[in-house]
Design an enzyme around this catalytic site. Structure first.
Site, PDB file in Angstrom:
ATOM      1  N   LYS A  42      -2.290  20.874   2.634  1.00 45.85           N
ATOM      2  CA  LYS A  42      -3.281  20.010   3.299  1.00 45.85           C
ATOM      3  C   LYS A  42      -4.606  20.754   3.464  1.00 45.85           C
ATOM      4  O   LYS A  42      -5.670  20.232   3.137  1.00 45.85           O
ATOM      5  CB  LYS A  42      -2.754  19.596   4.676  1.00 45.85           C
ATOM      6  CG  LYS A  42      -3.794  18.921   5.561  1.00 45.85           C
ATOM      7  CD  LYS A  42      -3.263  18.545   6.924  1.00 45.85           C
ATOM      8  CE  LYS A  42      -3.252  19.656   7.892  1.00 45.85           C
ATOM      9  NZ  LYS A  42      -4.576  19.906   8.527  1.00 45.85           N
ATOM     10  N   ASN A  43      -4.544  21.997   3.936  1.00 39.74           N
ATOM     11  CA  ASN A  43      -5.777  22.709   4.283  1.00 39.74           C
ATOM     12  C   ASN A  43      -6.501  23.274   3.076  1.00 39.74           C
ATOM     13  O   ASN A  43      -7.568  23.877   3.227  1.00 39.74           O
ATOM     14  CB  ASN A  43      -5.479  23.800   5.317  1.00 39.74           C
ATOM     15  CG  ASN A  43      -5.082  23.184   6.640  1.00 39.74           C
ATOM     16  OD1 ASN A  43      -5.233  21.983   6.848  1.00 39.74           O
ATOM     17  ND2 ASN A  43      -4.533  23.986   7.535  1.00 39.74           N
ATOM     18  N   CYS A  94     -10.196  18.109  19.695  1.00 36.47           N
ATOM     19  CA  CYS A  94      -8.931  17.479  19.333  1.00 36.47           C
ATOM     20  C   CYS A  94      -7.863  18.014  20.283  1.00 36.47           C
ATOM     21  O   CYS A  94      -8.175  18.659  21.276  1.00 36.47           O
ATOM     22  CB  CYS A  94      -8.588  17.800  17.880  1.00 36.47           C
ATOM     23  SG  CYS A  94      -8.108  19.513  17.666  1.00 36.47           S
ATOM     24  N   ARG A 106     -13.512  21.944  19.527  1.00 37.41           N
ATOM     25  CA  ARG A 106     -13.562  22.456  18.151  1.00 37.41           C
ATOM     26  C   ARG A 106     -15.048  22.587  17.762  1.00 37.41           C
ATOM     27  O   ARG A 106     -15.596  21.751  17.081  1.00 37.41           O
ATOM     28  CB  ARG A 106     -12.821  21.515  17.206  1.00 37.41           C
ATOM     29  CG  ARG A 106     -11.349  21.305  17.540  1.00 37.41           C
ATOM     30  CD  ARG A 106     -10.480  22.523  17.296  1.00 37.41           C
ATOM     31  NE  ARG A 106     -10.374  22.914  15.904  1.00 37.41           N
ATOM     32  CZ  ARG A 106      -9.508  22.384  15.049  1.00 37.41           C
ATOM     33  NH1 ARG A 106      -8.741  21.395  15.444  1.00 37.41           N
ATOM     34  NH2 ARG A 106      -9.453  22.803  13.795  1.00 37.41           N
ATOM     35  N   ASP A 137      -1.250  28.269  12.945  1.00 34.00           N
ATOM     36  CA  ASP A 137      -0.556  27.019  12.631  1.00 34.00           C
ATOM     37  C   ASP A 137       0.961  27.176  12.640  1.00 34.00           C
ATOM     38  O   ASP A 137       1.677  26.178  12.670  1.00 34.00           O
ATOM     39  CB  ASP A 137      -0.997  26.499  11.257  1.00 34.00           C
ATOM     40  CG  ASP A 137      -2.449  26.068  11.278  1.00 34.00           C
ATOM     41  OD1 ASP A 137      -3.023  25.870  10.197  1.00 34.00           O
ATOM     42  OD2 ASP A 137      -3.014  25.960  12.385  1.00 34.00           O
ATOM     43  N   ARG A 146       0.235  13.541   9.608  1.00 32.10           N
ATOM     44  CA  ARG A 146      -1.038  14.112   9.119  1.00 32.10           C
ATOM     45  C   ARG A 146      -0.791  15.257   8.140  1.00 32.10           C
ATOM     46  O   ARG A 146      -1.587  15.516   7.256  1.00 32.10           O
ATOM     47  CB  ARG A 146      -1.862  14.628  10.304  1.00 32.10           C
ATOM     48  CG  ARG A 146      -2.472  13.551  11.171  1.00 32.10           C
ATOM     49  CD  ARG A 146      -3.415  14.182  12.197  1.00 32.10           C
ATOM     50  NE  ARG A 146      -4.269  15.138  11.541  1.00 32.10           N
ATOM     51  CZ  ARG A 146      -4.590  16.319  12.074  1.00 32.10           C
ATOM     52  NH1 ARG A 146      -4.113  16.678  13.251  1.00 32.10           N
ATOM     53  NH2 ARG A 146      -5.387  17.167  11.431  1.00 32.10           N
TER      54      ARG A 146
HETATM   55  C1  EPZ Z   1      -8.754  25.402   9.911  1.00 37.86           C
HETATM   56  O1  EPZ Z   1      -9.388  24.773  11.002  1.00 37.86           O
HETATM   57  C2  EPZ Z   1      -7.467  24.627   9.683  1.00 37.86           C
HETATM   58  N1  EPZ Z   1      -7.768  23.232   9.375  1.00 37.86           N
HETATM   59  C3  EPZ Z   1      -6.602  24.690  10.945  1.00 37.86           C
HETATM   60  O2  EPZ Z   1      -5.367  24.019  10.644  1.00 37.86           O
HETATM   61  C4  EPZ Z   1      -6.312  26.150  11.262  1.00 37.86           C
HETATM   62  O3  EPZ Z   1      -5.571  26.219  12.460  1.00 37.86           O
HETATM   63  C5  EPZ Z   1      -7.629  26.906  11.426  1.00 37.86           C
HETATM   64  O4  EPZ Z   1      -8.427  26.759  10.235  1.00 37.86           O
HETATM   65  C6  EPZ Z   1      -7.423  28.392  11.669  1.00 37.86           C
HETATM   66  O5  EPZ Z   1      -6.706  28.944  10.600  1.00 37.86           O
HETATM   67  C7  EPZ Z   1      -8.148  22.911   8.111  1.00 37.86           C
HETATM   68  O6  EPZ Z   1      -8.284  23.760   7.253  1.00 37.86           O
HETATM   69  C8  EPZ Z   1      -8.402  21.464   7.853  1.00 37.86           C
HETATM   70  P1  EPZ Z   1     -11.688  27.719  12.328  1.00 37.86           P
HETATM   71  P2  EPZ Z   1     -10.928  25.158  11.357  1.00 37.86           P
HETATM   72  O7  EPZ Z   1     -13.074  27.253  12.111  1.00 37.86           O
HETATM   73  O8  EPZ Z   1     -11.670  25.474  10.121  1.00 37.86           O
HETATM   74  C9  EPZ Z   1     -13.819  28.738  16.453  1.00 37.86           C
HETATM   75  C10 EPZ Z   1      -3.579  22.548  10.995  1.00 37.86           C
HETATM   76  O9  EPZ Z   1      -2.696  22.515  11.868  1.00 37.86           O
HETATM   77  N2  EPZ Z   1     -15.043  28.185  15.840  1.00 37.86           N
HETATM   78  O10 EPZ Z   1     -11.156  28.826  11.485  1.00 37.86           O
HETATM   79  O11 EPZ Z   1     -11.461  24.107  12.262  1.00 37.86           O
HETATM   80  C11 EPZ Z   1     -12.780  27.674  16.697  1.00 37.86           C
HETATM   81  O12 EPZ Z   1     -13.001  27.020  17.934  1.00 37.86           O
HETATM   82  C12 EPZ Z   1      -5.007  22.848  11.393  1.00 37.86           C
HETATM   83  O13 EPZ Z   1      -3.374  22.381   9.769  1.00 37.86           O
HETATM   84  C13 EPZ Z   1     -16.245  28.283  16.548  1.00 37.86           C
HETATM   85  O14 EPZ Z   1     -16.295  28.788  17.669  1.00 37.86           O
HETATM   86  O15 EPZ Z   1     -10.694  26.480  12.196  1.00 37.86           O
HETATM   87  C14 EPZ Z   1     -11.496  28.457  16.698  1.00 37.86           C
HETATM   88  O16 EPZ Z   1     -11.318  29.036  17.955  1.00 37.86           O
HETATM   89  C15 EPZ Z   1      -5.176  23.003  12.889  1.00 37.86           C
HETATM   90  N3  EPZ Z   1     -17.367  27.772  15.978  1.00 37.86           N
HETATM   91  C16 EPZ Z   1     -11.769  29.576  15.667  1.00 37.86           C
HETATM   92  O17 EPZ Z   1     -13.188  29.615  15.511  1.00 37.86           O
HETATM   93  C17 EPZ Z   1     -17.350  27.187  14.743  1.00 37.86           C
HETATM   94  O18 EPZ Z   1     -18.423  26.762  14.269  1.00 37.86           O
HETATM   95  C18 EPZ Z   1     -11.149  29.353  14.303  1.00 37.86           C
HETATM   96  O19 EPZ Z   1     -11.519  28.069  13.879  1.00 37.86           O
HETATM   97  C19 EPZ Z   1     -16.126  27.107  14.053  1.00 37.86           C
HETATM   98  C20 EPZ Z   1     -14.992  27.616  14.620  1.00 37.86           C
END
Ligand code: EPZ
Length: 419
Positions: A22-23, A116, A121, A307, A399
């Site tokens: 998915k990701n 979410c 997020r 995850d 999902r």
């Molecule tokens: C991706 O989400 C994945 N989703 C998530 O999988 C996964 O948990 C996550 O990466 C971490 O590996 C998809 O790929 C669609 P991040 P993403 O930006 O990109 C903070 C699942 O269950 N952050 O790496 O949204 C954020 O709040 C899902 O399949 C900021 O502060 O995650 C978090 O604490 C859930 N500012 C951390 O970084 C930003 O602009 C990591 O988030 C962006 C992120």
């Protein structure tokens, strides 16, 4: 609303072929916008998040055809650059379209992706990086209006203060339009980033470094459509392996790369499972109660994936011994704990830490999914529990898991979807 009914305590035996990731497929589908013409994506899983993404591509003007796990996206007729709120709300990770639309059309409009179940997020890193490349971004009443400033986007060196997966992907896509070299320092290193890089290379993008913390993209080249096979879903693979660990038995999971799941596999071995791996498969054997293991701290790749936190916790909650979890990535990723407690789990939460003391055996209960991986964790717990478990709110699970009940039945689990 339908729910799963699971009779626990049956050992699992057999083999399951994992669906596409998915990701990985979500950013790859967005990247199809970069090249006019028809790209073909193979191993595309049938998930509600994928359906939502295909709906967005159609709304933007692309022709999208699906036959089984193969999806054809013709981006020649792309004409819209705005994603309506109801589609953004359906899937917050649609923010990945920002970079792709800026690269292809020079503008994008989408509503602010809300928080979410995992907490706020933020996308501040996405916006800061895109502004640094030359995008003008205004935020009005919850809508993001993005447009290339005069002079267009321009490649440059960028530094991400957090190795954000989404921000890394958004910049990779936007950089494809930026003349000159873009260097992302502090990039996320997840395998899904490497998969996106390989697809971009197929489109004709000179890109390298994915999988390391420095990714470089030579932007401005003419791109062409491509055919690409998406990697297997390593988190879905972890789910089946944790299910087998909880229920006992011997299960082979094929179609994914075990070396993208090393942190999870080593935890399962420490808990007492025997795991044999080859290039594209893993076989897990579990013959007794799972033991407590050293602290599990979630971290950016190659650390323990956030995850898989709920999924492993659910397996260990029904074992013996104690394990400390520390969730370092998201603010509220313990919403599954209350539901596991209803099944007899002994879990104490204090801020980012959760101490799981194995209850010896969980018992069935009526529970509800709180989020995608929290829901999958309840399925893992139910497989090892004594008695009957009902799992409600299946929309979360759909999902990210394709035919979860059918695949588990093929392994000997007693699971039915009750309408
Ligand atoms: C991706 O989400 C994945 N989703 C998530 O999988 C996964 O948990 C996550 O990466 C971490 O590996 C998809 O790929 C669609 P991040 P993403 O930006 O990109 C903070 C699942 O269950 N952050 O790496 O949204 C954020 O709040 C899902 O399949 C900021 O502060 O995650 C978090 O604490 C859930 N500012 C951390 O970084 C930003 O602009 C990591 O988030 C962006 C992120």
């Amino acid at each position: 609303m339908s729910y799963y009914e699971i009779q626990g305590g049956r050992a699992l035996f057999g083999s399951v072929a994992i669906h596409g990731a998915k990701n990985s497929v979500l950013p790859i589908l967005a990247a199809c916008l970069l090249a006019p013409g028809q790209s073909v994506i193979e191993n595309c899983p049938e998930l509600s998040d994928v359906s939502a993404t295909l709906d967005i591509l159609r709304l933007l003007g692309c022709r999208v055809d699906r036959e089984g796990d193969t999806v054809a996206v013709d981006a020649s007729t792309l004409y819209r650059w705005d994603i309506p709120e109801h589609l953004m709300r359906e899937m917050r990770s649609s923010v990945i379209f920002l970079g792709a639309l800026l690269a292809r059309l020079g503008k994008a409009e989408l509503s602010y992706p809300g928080g979410c179940e995992l907490g706020p997020r933020p996308i501040d890193l996405h916006l800061a990086a895109l502004r640094a490349l030359g995008a003008g971004i205004t935020e009005e009443q919850g809508a993001l209006c993005c447009e290339c400033r005069r002079g267009g986007l321009q490649g440059r060196k960028l530094c991400l203060s957090i190795p954000s997966v989404g921000a890394t992907e958004n910049v990779m896509l936007a950089a494809c339009r930026c003349p000159g070299l873009t260097t992302i320092v502090g990039a996320a290193r997840e395998p899904e980033i490497v998969d996106l890089q390989e697809f971009l290379r197929c489109l004709g993008v000179p890109i390298s470094g994915a999988g390391t913390s420095t990714v470089t993209i030579q932007g401005g080249t003419q791109l062409h459509p491509a055919r690409y096979r998406v990697m297997g879903d390593r988190i879905a693979a972890a789910t089946y392996l944790c299910g087998a660990a909880a229920a006992g038995g011997e299960v082979e999971v094929t179609g994914f790369a075990p070396d993208t799941l090393t942190a999870v596999l080593s935890c399962l071995e420490e808990a007492g499972c025997v795991i044999h791996t080859e290039l594209d498969r893993a076989v897990l054997t579990s013959t007794g109660p799972l033991r407590g293991i050293d602290p599990v701290r979630t971290a950016p790749y190659p650390g323990f994936p956030t995850d898989a936190q709920a999924i492993l916790m659910a397996a260990l909650a029904g074992g013996e011994g104690a394990t400390l979890f520390v969730e370092n990535i998201f603010d509220s990723r313990y919403r599954h704990v209350d539901e596991l407690r209803r099944m007899g789990a002994n879990i104490q939460v204090a801020g980012r830490a959760a101490m799981v003391t194995g209850a010896g055996r969980l018992h069935g209960a009526a529970v509800r999914s709180t989020d995608l991986r929290g829901g999958a964790a309840l399925v893992v717990a139910a497989l090892g529990a004594e008695g009957t478990t009902q799992i409600h709110q299946l929309n979360h699970i759909r999902r990210g898991y394709q035919t979860l009940d059918k695949s588990l039945r093929a392994l000997g689990a007693e699971i039915q979807e009750v309408p």
